[in-house]
Design a protein around this motif. Sequence first.
Motif, PDB file in Angstrom:
ATOM      1  N   ASN A  15      54.384  35.924  51.815  1.00 26.93           N
ATOM      2  CA  ASN A  15      52.921  35.865  51.782  1.00 26.93           C
ATOM      3  C   ASN A  15      52.350  36.707  50.643  1.00 26.93           C
ATOM      4  N   ARG A  16      52.909  37.893  50.455  1.00 27.24           N
ATOM      5  CA  ARG A  16      52.440  38.766  49.373  1.00 27.24           C
ATOM      6  C   ARG A  16      52.698  38.129  48.006  1.00 27.24           C
ATOM      7  N   GLU A  17      53.861  37.503  47.858  1.00 23.38           N
ATOM      8  CA  GLU A  17      54.195  36.846  46.593  1.00 23.38           C
ATOM      9  C   GLU A  17      53.236  35.681  46.331  1.00 23.38           C
ATOM     10  N   PHE A  18      52.924  34.920  47.375  1.00 18.70           N
ATOM     11  CA  PHE A  18      51.989  33.806  47.240  1.00 18.70           C
ATOM     12  C   PHE A  18      50.606  34.315  46.832  1.00 18.70           C
ATOM     13  N   ILE A  19      50.149  35.366  47.489  1.00 15.79           N
ATOM     14  CA  ILE A  19      48.836  35.945  47.187  1.00 15.79           C
ATOM     15  C   ILE A  19      48.816  36.465  45.755  1.00 15.79           C
ATOM     16  N   GLU A  20      49.885  37.117  45.319  1.00 16.92           N
ATOM     17  CA  GLU A  20      49.961  37.630  43.946  1.00 16.92           C
ATOM     18  C   GLU A  20      49.931  36.484  42.935  1.00 16.92           C
ATOM     19  N   THR A  21      50.602  35.387  43.234  1.00 11.37           N
ATOM     20  CA  THR A  21      50.598  34.226  42.346  1.00 11.37           C
ATOM     21  C   THR A  21      49.190  33.661  42.220  1.00 11.37           C
ATOM     22  N   ILE A  22      48.496  33.510  43.338  1.00  9.24           N
ATOM     23  CA  ILE A  22      47.129  32.992  43.329  1.00  9.24           C
ATOM     24  C   ILE A  22      46.205  33.960  42.576  1.00  9.24           C
ATOM     25  N   SER A  23      46.327  35.248  42.855  1.00 12.11           N
ATOM     26  CA  SER A  23      45.488  36.252  42.186  1.00 12.11           C
ATOM     27  C   SER A  23      45.718  36.243  40.680  1.00 12.11           C
ATOM     28  N   SER A  24      46.968  36.137  40.285  1.00 12.39           N
ATOM     29  CA  SER A  24      47.292  36.094  38.860  1.00 12.39           C
ATOM     30  C   SER A  24      46.682  34.857  38.206  1.00 12.39           C
ATOM     31  N   GLY A  25      46.760  33.729  38.875  1.00  9.15           N
ATOM     32  CA  GLY A  25      46.161  32.498  38.350  1.00  9.15           C
ATOM     33  C   GLY A  25      44.654  32.623  38.208  1.00  9.15           C
ATOM     34  N   ILE A  26      44.016  33.224  39.175  1.00  7.10           N
ATOM     35  CA  ILE A  26      42.558  33.413  39.128  1.00  7.10           C
ATOM     36  C   ILE A  26      42.188  34.346  37.980  1.00  7.10           C
ATOM     37  N   ARG A  27      42.970  35.415  37.777  1.00  5.46           N
ATOM     38  CA  ARG A  27      42.721  36.332  36.658  1.00  5.46           C
ATOM     39  C   ARG A  27      42.843  35.610  35.322  1.00  5.46           C
ATOM     40  N   ARG A  28      43.881  34.781  35.169  1.00  2.00           N
ATOM     41  CA  ARG A  28      44.063  34.037  33.915  1.00  2.00           C
ATOM     42  C   ARG A  28      42.905  33.081  33.674  1.00  2.00           C
ATOM     43  N   ILE A  29      42.445  32.419  34.723  1.00  2.00           N
ATOM     44  CA  ILE A  29      41.307  31.502  34.584  1.00  2.00           C
ATOM     45  C   ILE A  29      40.052  32.273  34.184  1.00  2.00           C
ATOM     46  N   ALA A  30      39.823  33.422  34.818  1.00  2.00           N
ATOM     47  CA  ALA A  30      38.647  34.243  34.494  1.00  2.00           C
ATOM     48  C   ALA A  30      38.715  34.729  33.044  1.00  2.00           C
ATOM     49  N   GLU A  31      39.885  35.154  32.590  1.00  6.99           N
ATOM     50  CA  GLU A  31      40.044  35.596  31.200  1.00  6.99           C
ATOM     51  C   GLU A  31      39.770  34.445  30.237  1.00  6.99           C
ATOM     52  N   PHE A  32      40.307  33.271  30.563  1.00  7.04           N
ATOM     53  CA  PHE A  32      40.063  32.102  29.710  1.00  7.04           C
ATOM     54  C   PHE A  32      38.574  31.795  29.635  1.00  7.04           C
ATOM     55  N   LEU A  33      37.912  31.786  30.777  1.00 12.16           N
ATOM     56  CA  LEU A  33      36.481  31.469  30.793  1.00 12.16           C
ATOM     57  C   LEU A  33      35.667  32.510  30.029  1.00 12.16           C
ATOM     58  N   ASN A  34      36.020  33.776  30.149  1.00 11.21           N
ATOM     59  CA  ASN A  34      35.317  34.821  29.406  1.00 11.21           C
ATOM     60  C   ASN A  34      35.534  34.664  27.900  1.00 11.21           C
ATOM     61  N   ASP A  35      36.780  34.371  27.498  1.00  9.25           N
ATOM     62  CA  ASP A  35      37.058  34.141  26.075  1.00  9.25           C
ATOM     63  C   ASP A  35      36.312  32.911  25.571  1.00  9.25           C
ATOM     64  N   PHE A  36      36.304  31.858  26.367  1.00  6.90           N
ATOM     65  CA  PHE A  36      35.614  30.621  25.996  1.00  6.90           C
ATOM     66  C   PHE A  36      34.116  30.879  25.851  1.00  6.90           C
ATOM     67  N   ASP A  37      33.561  31.637  26.769  1.00  5.97           N
ATOM     68  CA  ASP A  37      32.136  31.981  26.722  1.00  5.97           C
ATOM     69  C   ASP A  37      31.803  32.739  25.434  1.00  5.97           C
ATOM     70  N   ALA A  38      32.613  33.753  25.125  1.00  5.72           N
ATOM     71  CA  ALA A  38      32.356  34.551  23.920  1.00  5.72           C
ATOM     72  C   ALA A  38      32.474  33.691  22.663  1.00  5.72           C
ATOM     73  N   SER A  39      33.500  32.865  22.616  1.00  5.70           N
ATOM     74  CA  SER A  39      33.707  31.999  21.452  1.00  5.70           C
ATOM     75  C   SER A  39      32.560  31.007  21.304  1.00  5.70           C
ATOM     76  N   THR A  40      32.149  30.424  22.410  1.00  8.51           N
ATOM     77  CA  THR A  40      31.066  29.437  22.377  1.00  8.51           C
ATOM     78  C   THR A  40      29.754  30.086  21.964  1.00  8.51           C
ATOM     79  N   ARG A  41      29.460  31.264  22.495  1.00  9.20           N
ATOM     80  CA  ARG A  41      28.232  31.964  22.121  1.00  9.20           C
ATOM     81  C   ARG A  41      28.217  32.269  20.628  1.00  9.20           C
TER      82      ARG A  41
END
Length: 73
Positions: A15-41
């Motif tokens: 369960n902990r490994e699954f949660i860590e995988t999901i959390s890591s994926g969410i962090r990567r998506i958030a980083e991508f969106l923040n980078d995309f936002d900055a680049s687009t602006r």
Amino acid sequence: MSQTPQAAIQADWDNREFIETISSGIRRIAEFLNDFDASTRYKLAALNEKLTSLERSLEFVEAKIEKSGETPG
């Protein structure tokens, strides 16, 4: 049917490994969106500057055309 302590520990780790995988994926998506936002602006700001410059040039040309079309009084 109760689990043995070893099975419970293994399930907890799974369960902990699954949660860590999901959390890591969410962090990567958030980083991508923040980078995309900055680049687009940045790109939109550069485009806005170019459009503003073109608008000024157009206004200048329009004023020149209007003035050249006037007949001297």
